[in-house]
Write a protein that holds these residues in place. Structure first.
Motif, PDB file in Angstrom:
ATOM      1  N   GLN A  43      33.277  37.853  45.837  1.00 15.49           N
ATOM      2  CA  GLN A  43      32.145  38.750  45.607  1.00 15.49           C
ATOM      3  C   GLN A  43      32.273  39.449  44.253  1.00 15.49           C
ATOM      4  OE1 GLN A  43      30.999  41.259  48.995  1.00 15.49           O
ATOM      5  NE2 GLN A  43      32.348  40.015  50.283  1.00 15.49           N
ATOM      6  N   SER A  44      33.487  39.875  43.903  1.00 15.96           N
ATOM      7  CA  SER A  44      33.711  40.519  42.606  1.00 15.96           C
ATOM      8  C   SER A  44      33.416  39.542  41.469  1.00 15.96           C
ATOM      9  CB  SER A  44      35.153  41.015  42.499  1.00 15.96           C
ATOM     10  OG  SER A  44      35.417  42.009  43.456  1.00 15.96           O
ATOM     11  N   TYR A  45      33.808  38.284  41.670  1.00 15.35           N
ATOM     12  CA  TYR A  45      33.522  37.258  40.657  1.00 15.35           C
ATOM     13  C   TYR A  45      32.015  37.075  40.500  1.00 15.35           C
ATOM     14  CZ  TYR A  45      32.864  32.628  38.661  1.00 15.35           C
ATOM     15  OH  TYR A  45      32.443  31.582  37.884  1.00 15.35           O
ATOM     16  N   VAL A  58      29.631  39.257  40.962  1.00 11.43           N
ATOM     17  CA  VAL A  58      29.088  40.390  40.202  1.00 11.43           C
ATOM     18  C   VAL A  58      29.426  40.257  38.723  1.00 11.43           C
ATOM     19  CG1 VAL A  58      29.208  42.892  39.874  1.00 11.43           C
ATOM     20  CG2 VAL A  58      29.107  41.936  42.192  1.00 11.43           C
ATOM     21  N   ARG A  59      30.679  39.948  38.436  1.00 16.34           N
ATOM     22  CA  ARG A  59      31.102  39.829  37.045  1.00 16.34           C
ATOM     23  C   ARG A  59      30.380  38.691  36.332  1.00 16.34           C
ATOM     24  NH1 ARG A  59      35.865  38.973  37.992  1.00 16.34           N
ATOM     25  NH2 ARG A  59      36.159  36.772  37.429  1.00 16.34           N
ATOM     26  N   ASN A 104      28.385  45.422  48.198  1.00 14.37           N
ATOM     27  CA  ASN A 104      29.764  45.700  48.562  1.00 14.37           C
ATOM     28  C   ASN A 104      30.617  46.087  47.362  1.00 14.37           C
ATOM     29  OD1 ASN A 104      29.251  45.149  51.244  1.00 14.37           O
ATOM     30  ND2 ASN A 104      29.977  43.037  51.140  1.00 14.37           N
ATOM     31  N   VAL A 105      30.407  45.434  46.233  1.00 17.85           N
ATOM     32  CA  VAL A 105      31.258  45.661  45.067  1.00 17.85           C
ATOM     33  C   VAL A 105      30.759  46.826  44.213  1.00 17.85           C
ATOM     34  CG1 VAL A 105      32.105  44.650  42.902  1.00 17.85           C
ATOM     35  CG2 VAL A 105      32.012  43.256  44.984  1.00 17.85           C
ATOM     36  N   ALA A 106      29.436  46.872  43.970  1.00 19.58           N
ATOM     37  CA  ALA A 106      28.886  47.865  43.037  1.00 19.58           C
ATOM     38  C   ALA A 106      28.093  48.964  43.720  1.00 19.58           C
ATOM     39  CB  ALA A 106      27.998  47.161  42.011  1.00 19.58           C
ATOM     40  N   TYR A 124      21.710  47.160  39.263  1.00 19.68           N
ATOM     41  CA  TYR A 124      22.990  47.071  38.542  1.00 19.68           C
ATOM     42  C   TYR A 124      22.802  46.457  37.165  1.00 19.68           C
ATOM     43  CZ  TYR A 124      27.855  45.843  37.559  1.00 19.68           C
ATOM     44  OH  TYR A 124      29.093  45.715  36.974  1.00 19.68           O
ATOM     45  N   MET A 183      36.347  39.016  49.288  1.00 20.63           N
ATOM     46  CA  MET A 183      35.991  40.105  48.386  1.00 20.63           C
ATOM     47  C   MET A 183      36.225  39.732  46.923  1.00 20.63           C
ATOM     48  SD  MET A 183      34.603  43.012  48.846  1.00 20.63           S
ATOM     49  CE  MET A 183      34.161  44.450  47.874  1.00 20.63           C
ATOM     50  N   SER A 184      37.272  38.967  46.651  1.00 19.94           N
ATOM     51  CA  SER A 184      37.529  38.562  45.269  1.00 19.94           C
ATOM     52  C   SER A 184      36.403  37.663  44.756  1.00 19.94           C
ATOM     53  CB  SER A 184      38.873  37.832  45.168  1.00 19.94           C
ATOM     54  OG  SER A 184      38.877  36.656  45.971  1.00 19.94           O
ATOM     55  N   SER A 229      27.007  40.833  47.885  1.00 21.02           N
ATOM     56  CA  SER A 229      28.119  40.954  46.940  1.00 21.02           C
ATOM     57  C   SER A 229      27.937  42.186  46.066  1.00 21.02           C
ATOM     58  CB  SER A 229      28.228  39.696  46.076  1.00 21.02           C
ATOM     59  OG  SER A 229      28.563  38.572  46.865  1.00 21.02           O
TER      60      SER A 229
END
Length: 318
Positions: A213-215, A217-218, A254-256, A263, A210-211, A251
């Protein structure tokens, strides 16, 4: 009708099915009217160096014969009514993707009130590492002329292809951003193909932590906002991040809780809004929109109103 050195976009109407068939760019084919009565047809098409999309509507029963364009991946999505069309001797009664190899001869019997969206992609695109996923398409799907697809995928593809046509045929389109539009439209068509042919067993890929996936997106957000001249597409992001399209999509979901395209569009809309709120009315809204990658003002205004429930002109200015 509008055109540039790279793009051709037009909407035409005919009272003869043969003239209609001859107006479809890059195709060698002939239409014969089978049912009696006055013909009334509509053809909407957009073609560039590496892709072609056309939407045709015909009120009479038609025999379609010809040869698919050479060196192209050829697809079609028919809207099936009470009577199914026959393609290469097979009835098309369910939501299906029709496929043809480049240079392949074809015979199609189209019923009255036919409504079809067809699209082609240059085979040379499959040699580009950025579009490596396309290189597997001929072996995976072109062996069968009628490929059933799920109703949700079918509806999404029809919607997205109509969106491509709308984007190209909009009065505000193709203004000073020809190269950008060519890439955006071509990448849109490629993405639609990949969405349609993805097999069901690819629905649950092994995802990164998950971390990570967050990366993803960012980092996608940073890349998109740092882009100088254009808006990066999903395929651009996959190439830059060296990840698959499915990993990028999952990603973001799941994250956004939304798609990468939606997005990143939201991020750019927020950037436009902040800019407008800090500048005087003398700064033109269209110039600000273009600065953040919205080259079609009518579509930008519609996105803006949907997102903020107000028109750009209603946003308070400094």
């Amino acid at each position: 009708m509008k055109s540039t050195s790279a793009l051709r976009a037009e909407t035409r109407r005919f009272s003869d099915v043969y003239l209609h068939s001859q107006a479809i760019a890059n195709w060698t084919q002939r239409y014969e009217q089978i049912s009696p009565g006055s013909a009334s047809t509509t053809l909407r098409q957009i073609s560039g160096r590496h892709f072609h999309v056309f939407h045709e509507q015909l009120n009479q029963r038609v025999l379609q014969e010809g040869r698919a364009p050479h060196n192209q991946l050829c697809f079609a999505l028919p809207v099936v009514h009470a009577v199914a069309p026959f393609v290469q001797g097979r009835a098309v009664s369910l939501p299906s993707l029709l496929t043809l190899r480049g240079g392949e001869e074809f015979v199609v019997h189209l019923p009255c009130d036919t409504d079809v969206i067809a699209f082609t992609i240059d085979r040379a695109v499959t040699d580009d590492p950025e579009h490596a996923a396309l290189s597997q398409l001929p072996e995976r799907i072109l062996a069968q002329p009628v490929l059933p697809v799920s109703p949700p995928r079918y509806r999404a593809a029809v919607h997205d292809l109509q969106d491509v046509l709308h984007m190209a045929l909009d009065d505000e389109s193709l203004v000073n951003r020809e190269a950008f539009d060519e890439k955006l439209l071509a990448h849109s068509v490629i993405g639609i193909v990949l969405s349609l042919v993805q097999s069901d067993d690819e629905g649950s890929p092994t995802l990164p932590h998950m971390s990570t996936q967050s990366y993803i997106v960012r980092k996608s957000q940073e890349i998109a906002l740092d882009s100088d001249d254009d808006v990066l597409t999903v395929l651009d992001l996959c190439h830059r991040l060296k990840i698959s399209r499915r990993t990028l999509q999952y990603s973001f979901q799941n994250v956004a809780g939304t798609t990468p395209t939606a997005y990143l569009r939201s991020i750019r809309l927020n950037a436009v809004r902040r800019f407008l709120m800090t500048t005087p009315p003398s700064v033109r809204i269209g110039d600000v929109a273009a600065q953040f990658g919205f080259c079609h003002f009518g579509r930008f205004s519609s996105y803006y109103q949907q997102h903020f429930h107000e028109l750009p002109s209603q946003t308070p200015r400094a």
